[in-house]
Motif scaffolding. Structure first.
Motif, PDB file in Angstrom:
ATOM      1  N   VAL A  31      -7.043 -18.484   7.205  1.00  0.00           N
ATOM      2  CA  VAL A  31      -8.551 -17.801   7.885  1.00  0.00           C
ATOM      3  C   VAL A  31      -8.327 -16.538   6.991  1.00  0.00           C
ATOM      4  O   VAL A  31      -7.633 -15.444   7.465  1.00  0.00           O
ATOM      5  N   TYR A  32      -9.416 -16.069   6.485  1.00  0.00           N
ATOM      6  CA  TYR A  32      -9.664 -14.704   5.798  1.00  0.00           C
ATOM      7  C   TYR A  32     -10.671 -13.937   6.665  1.00  0.00           C
ATOM      8  O   TYR A  32     -11.673 -14.445   7.190  1.00  0.00           O
ATOM      9  N   HIS A  33     -10.451 -12.782   6.805  1.00  0.00           N
ATOM     10  CA  HIS A  33     -11.204 -11.797   7.524  1.00  0.00           C
ATOM     11  C   HIS A  33     -11.994 -10.773   6.626  1.00  0.00           C
ATOM     12  O   HIS A  33     -11.207  -9.480   6.568  1.00  0.00           O
ATOM     13  N   PRO A  34     -12.868 -10.921   5.897  1.00  0.00           N
ATOM     14  CA  PRO A  34     -13.544  -9.927   4.807  1.00  0.00           C
ATOM     15  C   PRO A  34     -14.056  -8.902   5.565  1.00  0.00           C
ATOM     16  O   PRO A  34     -13.959  -7.700   4.729  1.00  0.00           O
ATOM     17  N   LEU A  35     -14.387  -8.793   6.575  1.00  0.00           N
ATOM     18  CA  LEU A  35     -14.641  -7.519   7.411  1.00  0.00           C
ATOM     19  C   LEU A  35     -13.526  -6.287   7.746  1.00  0.00           C
ATOM     20  O   LEU A  35     -13.864  -5.440   8.096  1.00  0.00           O
ATOM     21  N   ASP A  36     -12.262  -6.948   7.516  1.00  0.00           N
ATOM     22  CA  ASP A  36     -11.041  -6.220   7.717  1.00  0.00           C
ATOM     23  C   ASP A  36     -10.808  -5.570   5.906  1.00  0.00           C
ATOM     24  O   ASP A  36     -10.668  -4.681   5.813  1.00  0.00           O
ATOM     25  N   TYR A  37     -10.343  -6.795   5.254  1.00  0.00           N
ATOM     26  CA  TYR A  37      -9.790  -6.416   3.843  1.00  0.00           C
ATOM     27  C   TYR A  37     -10.848  -5.812   2.958  1.00  0.00           C
ATOM     28  O   TYR A  37     -10.553  -5.137   1.791  1.00  0.00           O
ATOM     29  N   ALA A  38     -11.947  -6.431   3.153  1.00  0.00           N
ATOM     30  CA  ALA A  38     -13.253  -5.961   2.350  1.00  0.00           C
ATOM     31  C   ALA A  38     -14.304  -5.010   2.839  1.00  0.00           C
ATOM     32  O   ALA A  38     -15.648  -5.195   2.782  1.00  0.00           O
ATOM     33  N   TRP A  39     -13.799  -4.149   3.913  1.00  0.00           N
ATOM     34  CA  TRP A  39     -14.416  -3.429   4.780  1.00  0.00           C
ATOM     35  C   TRP A  39     -15.352  -2.349   3.801  1.00  0.00           C
ATOM     36  O   TRP A  39     -16.596  -2.199   4.148  1.00  0.00           O
TER      37      TRP A  39
END
Length: 268
Positions: A31-39
């Protein structure tokens, strides 16, 4: 940055916090969390284009593997984000990465077809991103990317009920806040599932409709998505893409997608 954009950023931060601890089972393995690593690029997108109320909010499902998963921007195909939206910012990596689905950020060379089609149509109709975003906005309902062991993309509508419920609760709260801040006249689901979530959450706060999803998995989308989406909007009485019905393809193709839009509207 306006108060509305700042509030949108705060809402996105809350959504990221709420979904970070959720657990999902097989066939999902990553599961990827773009709002974290691509904030950084996501925050830049909000700051640039979430600065006032909108007439229409277009609502997608969740990040595509070569779109928002890479750039943090909804339907964020790299070339479109960099060249049309004029956004480029550092992107790190997911905590646990699938070897066949690396996050390369703006170095990603794979095209996200859905994003290319969406932002390509917007660019053709408006010319400049600022003209589109003056009265329109694009968001995703769910901020997570789900990947199976094989590397295949997994969409949130296929989650079992017990895993989907807490995710939808967080995403519903975020969508409601988005609508409260942007005060749109219309929320348009990009695809049927996004439309259903909007119907449940938005209620009487805005009118709800849908357009054909630009996914390459759709034969109709592969046979003239921009014209089909324009026809869908025209059938609703919303015409921001209406110019794309003017001889962007053979006349028979335009008439075909208009008839198809009429059939989809009649079928509900």
């Amino acid at each position: 940055m306006t108060t509305i954009a700042a509030e949108l950023q705060a809402a996105a931060r809350r959504l990221a916090d709420e979904v970070r601890s959720l657990a999902f089972s097989e066939p999902i393995t990553h599961v990827y969390h773009p709002l974290d690593y691509a904030w950084a690029p996501h925050a830049a997108y909000i700051a640039a284009y979430g600065r006032g109320r909108k007439d229409v909010v277009f609502l997608g499902m969740n990040p595509g593997p070569f779109g928002m998963t890479q750039t943090g921007v909804p339907f964020g195909e790299v070339k479109a984000v960099r060249d049309f939206l004029k956004i480029e910012a550092p992107v790190s990596r997911p905590a646990r990465e699938h070897p066949e689905r690396p996050v390369q950020g703006f170095a990603c060379t794979r095209a996200e077809v859905s994003g290319s089609r969406l932002w390509g149509a917007v660019a053709q109709r408006w010319g400049a991103a600022e003209r589109f975003f003056d009265r329109h906005y694009v968001a995703n309902y769910c901020p997570l990317t789900f990947i199976e062991a094989s590397g295949k993309n997994f969409t949130p509508d296929k989650l079992p009920a017990e895993q989907r419920a807490p995710l939808e609760a967080a995403c519903d709260r975020h969508l409601l806040r988005l609508v409260e801040l942007l005060e749109p006249t219309w929320v348009i689901g990009i695809g049927a599932w996004a439309e259903k979530r909007a119907q449940k959450v938005v209620g009487a706060r805005a009118r709800i409709g849908k357009i054909l999803h630009p996914s390459p998995a759709s034969p109709i989308a592969n046979n003239g998505w921009a014209e089909a989406a324009a026809a869908d909007l025209a059938a609703l009485g919303v015409c921001p893409l209406a110019g794309l019905l003017q001889e962007t393809g053979p006349k028979t193709q335009v008439e075909k997608v208009r008839r198809a839009a009429g059939r989809r509207a009649s079928a509900g």
